[in-house]
Design a protein around this motif. Structure first.
Motif, PDB file in Angstrom:
ATOM      1  N   GLN A 149      44.419  22.286  21.700  1.00 20.95           N
ATOM      2  CA  GLN A 149      43.343  21.716  22.523  1.00 20.95           C
ATOM      3  C   GLN A 149      42.230  21.057  21.722  1.00 20.95           C
ATOM      4  OE1 GLN A 149      42.154  24.955  25.120  1.00 20.95           O
ATOM      5  NE2 GLN A 149      43.910  24.642  26.455  1.00 20.95           N
ATOM      6  N   ALA A 150      42.422  20.840  20.431  1.00 22.07           N
ATOM      7  CA  ALA A 150      41.408  20.133  19.643  1.00 22.07           C
ATOM      8  C   ALA A 150      41.311  18.683  20.104  1.00 22.07           C
ATOM      9  CB  ALA A 150      41.757  20.197  18.162  1.00 22.07           C
ATOM     10  N   LYS A 151      40.100  18.189  20.261  1.00 24.96           N
ATOM     11  CA  LYS A 151      39.885  16.804  20.698  1.00 24.96           C
ATOM     12  C   LYS A 151      39.301  15.942  19.583  1.00 24.96           C
ATOM     13  CE  LYS A 151      39.203  18.072  25.552  1.00 24.96           C
ATOM     14  NZ  LYS A 151      40.560  17.615  25.922  1.00 24.96           N
ATOM     15  N   HIS A 152      38.563  16.560  18.685  1.00 27.40           N
ATOM     16  CA  HIS A 152      37.969  15.833  17.554  1.00 27.40           C
ATOM     17  C   HIS A 152      38.222  16.643  16.282  1.00 27.40           C
ATOM     18  CE1 HIS A 152      35.885  13.059  20.230  1.00 27.40           C
ATOM     19  NE2 HIS A 152      35.543  14.107  20.962  1.00 27.40           N
ATOM     20  N   ILE A 153      39.042  16.103  15.380  1.00 35.08           N
ATOM     21  CA  ILE A 153      39.414  16.795  14.148  1.00 35.08           C
ATOM     22  C   ILE A 153      38.844  16.047  12.948  1.00 35.08           C
ATOM     23  CG2 ILE A 153      41.340  17.494  12.663  1.00 35.08           C
ATOM     24  CD1 ILE A 153      43.044  17.812  15.172  1.00 35.08           C
ATOM     25  N   LEU A 154      38.292  16.794  12.006  1.00 35.92           N
ATOM     26  CA  LEU A 154      37.778  16.244  10.761  1.00 35.92           C
ATOM     27  C   LEU A 154      38.651  16.716   9.604  1.00 35.92           C
ATOM     28  CD1 LEU A 154      35.563  14.786   9.059  1.00 35.92           C
ATOM     29  CD2 LEU A 154      34.336  16.987   9.019  1.00 35.92           C
ATOM     30  N   ASP A 155      39.121  15.776   8.790  1.00 31.77           N
ATOM     31  CA  ASP A 155      39.893  16.081   7.587  1.00 31.77           C
ATOM     32  C   ASP A 155      38.990  15.808   6.386  1.00 31.77           C
ATOM     33  OD1 ASP A 155      41.689  16.323   5.496  1.00 31.77           O
ATOM     34  OD2 ASP A 155      43.044  14.737   6.180  1.00 31.77           O
ATOM     35  N   ILE A 156      38.583  16.856   5.683  1.00 33.82           N
ATOM     36  CA  ILE A 156      37.688  16.725   4.527  1.00 33.82           C
ATOM     37  C   ILE A 156      38.526  16.579   3.266  1.00 33.82           C
ATOM     38  CG2 ILE A 156      35.937  17.868   3.128  1.00 33.82           C
ATOM     39  CD1 ILE A 156      34.964  19.303   5.618  1.00 33.82           C
ATOM     40  N   GLY A 157      38.361  15.464   2.562  1.00 32.99           N
ATOM     41  CA  GLY A 157      39.145  15.190   1.369  1.00 32.99           C
ATOM     42  C   GLY A 157      40.557  14.793   1.738  1.00 32.99           C
ATOM     43  N   ALA A 158      40.688  13.710   2.481  1.00 36.39           N
ATOM     44  CA  ALA A 158      41.968  13.346   3.100  1.00 36.39           C
ATOM     45  C   ALA A 158      43.060  12.974   2.106  1.00 36.39           C
ATOM     46  CB  ALA A 158      41.747  12.181   4.077  1.00 36.39           C
ATOM     47  N   GLY A 159      42.697  12.529   0.890  1.00 37.24           N
ATOM     48  CA  GLY A 159      43.715  12.124  -0.078  1.00 37.24           C
ATOM     49  C   GLY A 159      44.568  11.007   0.464  1.00 37.24           C
ATOM     50  N   SER A 160      45.882  11.179   0.430  1.00 37.83           N
ATOM     51  CA  SER A 160      46.792  10.146   0.928  1.00 37.83           C
ATOM     52  C   SER A 160      46.992  10.217   2.440  1.00 37.83           C
ATOM     53  CB  SER A 160      48.150  10.258   0.223  1.00 37.83           C
ATOM     54  OG  SER A 160      48.714  11.545   0.442  1.00 37.83           O
ATOM     55  N   GLY A 161      46.342  11.182   3.102  1.00 39.39           N
ATOM     56  CA  GLY A 161      46.362  11.247   4.563  1.00 39.39           C
ATOM     57  C   GLY A 161      47.342  12.221   5.169  1.00 39.39           C
ATOM     58  N   LEU A 162      47.976  13.072   4.344  1.00 42.12           N
ATOM     59  CA  LEU A 162      49.018  13.960   4.853  1.00 42.12           C
ATOM     60  C   LEU A 162      48.512  14.877   5.963  1.00 42.12           C
ATOM     61  CD1 LEU A 162      51.802  15.261   4.826  1.00 42.12           C
ATOM     62  CD2 LEU A 162      51.042  16.701   2.927  1.00 42.12           C
ATOM     63  N   LEU A 163      47.402  15.585   5.733  1.00 45.99           N
ATOM     64  CA  LEU A 163      46.911  16.527   6.741  1.00 45.99           C
ATOM     65  C   LEU A 163      46.517  15.819   8.024  1.00 45.99           C
ATOM     66  CD1 LEU A 163      44.763  18.974   4.568  1.00 45.99           C
ATOM     67  CD2 LEU A 163      47.017  19.385   5.559  1.00 45.99           C
ATOM     68  N   SER A 164      45.916  14.651   7.914  1.00 46.36           N
ATOM     69  CA  SER A 164      45.535  13.887   9.103  1.00 46.36           C
ATOM     70  C   SER A 164      46.762  13.454   9.889  1.00 46.36           C
ATOM     71  CB  SER A 164      44.716  12.659   8.700  1.00 46.36           C
ATOM     72  OG  SER A 164      43.458  13.018   8.178  1.00 46.36           O
ATOM     73  N   LEU A 165      47.799  13.014   9.197  1.00 46.37           N
ATOM     74  CA  LEU A 165      49.018  12.575   9.865  1.00 46.37           C
ATOM     75  C   LEU A 165      49.730  13.750  10.532  1.00 46.37           C
ATOM     76  CD1 LEU A 165      50.139  10.043   7.155  1.00 46.37           C
ATOM     77  CD2 LEU A 165      49.805   9.475   9.576  1.00 46.37           C
ATOM     78  N   MET A 166      49.741  14.894   9.875  1.00 45.21           N
ATOM     79  CA  MET A 166      50.342  16.079  10.488  1.00 45.21           C
ATOM     80  C   MET A 166      49.549  16.502  11.719  1.00 45.21           C
ATOM     81  SD  MET A 166      51.481  18.356   7.135  1.00 45.21           S
ATOM     82  CE  MET A 166      52.478  19.527   8.078  1.00 45.21           C
ATOM     83  N   ALA A 167      48.228  16.417  11.632  1.00 42.61           N
ATOM     84  CA  ALA A 167      47.389  16.762  12.780  1.00 42.61           C
ATOM     85  C   ALA A 167      47.597  15.777  13.925  1.00 42.61           C
ATOM     86  CB  ALA A 167      45.923  16.794  12.368  1.00 42.61           C
ATOM     87  N   ALA A 168      47.774  14.512  13.604  1.00 46.14           N
ATOM     88  CA  ALA A 168      48.031  13.501  14.636  1.00 46.14           C
ATOM     89  C   ALA A 168      49.351  13.782  15.350  1.00 46.14           C
ATOM     90  CB  ALA A 168      48.055  12.113  14.013  1.00 46.14           C
ATOM     91  N   GLN A 169      50.361  14.207  14.593  1.00 46.13           N
ATOM     92  CA  GLN A 169      51.653  14.532  15.192  1.00 46.13           C
ATOM     93  C   GLN A 169      51.561  15.756  16.096  1.00 46.13           C
ATOM     94  OE1 GLN A 169      55.107  14.684  12.545  1.00 46.13           O
ATOM     95  NE2 GLN A 169      56.004  16.335  13.769  1.00 46.13           N
ATOM     96  N   ARG A 170      50.732  16.711  15.704  1.00 42.67           N
ATOM     97  CA  ARG A 170      50.674  17.984  16.413  1.00 42.67           C
ATOM     98  C   ARG A 170      49.668  18.030  17.561  1.00 42.67           C
ATOM     99  NH1 ARG A 170      48.981  22.452  12.986  1.00 42.67           N
ATOM    100  NH2 ARG A 170      49.612  23.674  14.810  1.00 42.67           N
ATOM    101  N   SER A 171      48.848  17.007  17.714  1.00 38.99           N
ATOM    102  CA  SER A 171      47.783  17.055  18.707  1.00 38.99           C
ATOM    103  C   SER A 171      47.564  15.685  19.324  1.00 38.99           C
ATOM    104  CB  SER A 171      46.482  17.548  18.062  1.00 38.99           C
ATOM    105  OG  SER A 171      45.921  16.529  17.234  1.00 38.99           O
ATOM    106  N   GLU A 172      46.672  15.639  20.299  1.00 39.85           N
ATOM    107  CA  GLU A 172      46.254  14.370  20.913  1.00 39.85           C
ATOM    108  C   GLU A 172      44.838  14.013  20.473  1.00 39.85           C
ATOM    109  OE1 GLU A 172      48.253  12.486  22.706  1.00 39.85           O
ATOM    110  OE2 GLU A 172      49.866  13.962  22.455  1.00 39.85           O
ATOM    111  N   ALA A 173      44.343  14.675  19.454  1.00 42.32           N
ATOM    112  CA  ALA A 173      42.949  14.526  19.041  1.00 42.32           C
ATOM    113  C   ALA A 173      42.684  13.189  18.357  1.00 42.32           C
ATOM    114  CB  ALA A 173      42.572  15.661  18.096  1.00 42.32           C
ATOM    115  N   ASP A 174      41.401  12.789  18.397  1.00 34.48           N
ATOM    116  CA  ASP A 174      40.923  11.705  17.549  1.00 34.48           C
ATOM    117  C   ASP A 174      40.607  12.305  16.189  1.00 34.48           C
ATOM    118  OD1 ASP A 174      41.031   9.709  19.529  1.00 34.48           O
ATOM    119  OD2 ASP A 174      39.112  10.361  20.341  1.00 34.48           O
ATOM    120  N   LEU A 175      40.950  11.577  15.115  1.00 39.72           N
ATOM    121  CA  LEU A 175      40.819  12.131  13.768  1.00 39.72           C
ATOM    122  C   LEU A 175      39.863  11.315  12.915  1.00 39.72           C
ATOM    123  CD1 LEU A 175      44.320  12.423  14.391  1.00 39.72           C
ATOM    124  CD2 LEU A 175      43.658  14.186  12.778  1.00 39.72           C
ATOM    125  N   THR A 176      38.927  12.010  12.284  1.00 35.64           N
ATOM    126  CA  THR A 176      38.047  11.409  11.293  1.00 35.64           C
ATOM    127  C   THR A 176      38.454  11.947   9.929  1.00 35.64           C
ATOM    128  OG1 THR A 176      36.207  11.222  12.850  1.00 35.64           O
ATOM    129  CG2 THR A 176      35.667  11.149  10.500  1.00 35.64           C
TER     130      THR A 176
END
Length: 240
Positions: A34-61
């Motif tokens: 149910q996360a709607k707004h997710i923050l990835d601190i120190g995104a690097g190449s974007g792996l955690l953000s991409l995994m979060a995008a796959q697992r949720s419908e949230a907007d990602l910063t």
């Protein structure tokens, strides 16, 4: 180095930290329900953000300090099917926290971070790898301060740290208004002691500060992944 997952592709394009088991564990384990707004601190190449995008419908910063990593992250985001949900910023978490609070009242209901954890000691000759692994540019105090400021009152932050970094982290945590709500000790096999720890942070005002503790084993004695590991990564790794 390039790494293809079931629903996206990562190319680190010279980033300090390549795709790692630690990051995959964190990205697959973090409770994003149910996360709607997710923050990835120190995104690097974007792996955690991409995994979060796959697992949720949230907007990602996604925020990243190093320019080379920002470029790699941008390319990986643009190549994904979730590109419209990403907001990538080239900045430090300290600067982002200050400007974000000044310009908006929106906070994040989930924060995810695979933080730098070495303090002092010999650093890699690779500047980007050293920056990604050492706390020179983001120490635990600054990280916890940012999480405290940016997390919603009922939000959750998910992190992973090696065992040797947990004592200094907990010292800083005890001086903050956050606490560890869920802790998962990770071991390579049943014959080895835990070497990594996944955990969630919450604001102290939430609940009674009770902690849930679990164990997780990556491999069987014959070197194959355990069933719990396969269950965790099956949505991401091509061979499972």
């Amino acid at each position: 180095m390039a790494f293809t997952f079931k629903q996206f592709h990562i190319n680190d394009h010279g980033c300090g930290m390549p795709v790692s088991t630690d990051a995959v564990l964190l990205g697959a384990w973090a409770p994003l329900t149910q996360a709607k707004h997710i923050l990835d601190i120190g995104a690097g190449s974007g792996l955690l953000s991409l995994m979060a995008a796959q697992r949720s419908e949230a907007d990602l910063t996604s925020i990243e300090l190093d320019g080379i990593a920002v470029n790699a992250c941008s390319q990986n985001f643009n190549a994904s099917k979730w590109q419209s949900r990403f907001n990538l910023l080239h900045t430090s978490v300290q600067e982002f926290s200050a400007t974000h609070q000044a310009n908006t009242s929106i906070k994040f209901d989930h924060i995810i971070c695979n933080p730098p954890y070495f303090k002092g000691g010999t650093q890699s000759n690779d500047r980007l790898r050293a920056q990604a692994r050492h706390t020179d540019t983001l120490n635990f105090h600054s990280l916890l301060q940012a999480i405290t400021q940016l997390l919603t009152p009922t939000g959750t932050a998910s992190l992973i740290l090696p065992s040797q970094s947990m004592p200094p982290f907990k010292e800083e945590l005890d001086r903050s208004t956050l606490f560890i709500e869920q802790l998962t000790d990770i071991r390579d096999s049943d014959l080895k002691a835990p070497h990594r720890h996944l955990f969630t942070l919450r604001h102290s005002a939430i609940g009674s500060q009770s902690q849930t503790k679990t164990n997780f084993c990556i491999k069987k004695l014959d070197g194959r992944y355990t069933e719990e590991m396969i269950t965790l990564i099956t949505d991401f790794y091509l061979k499972y």
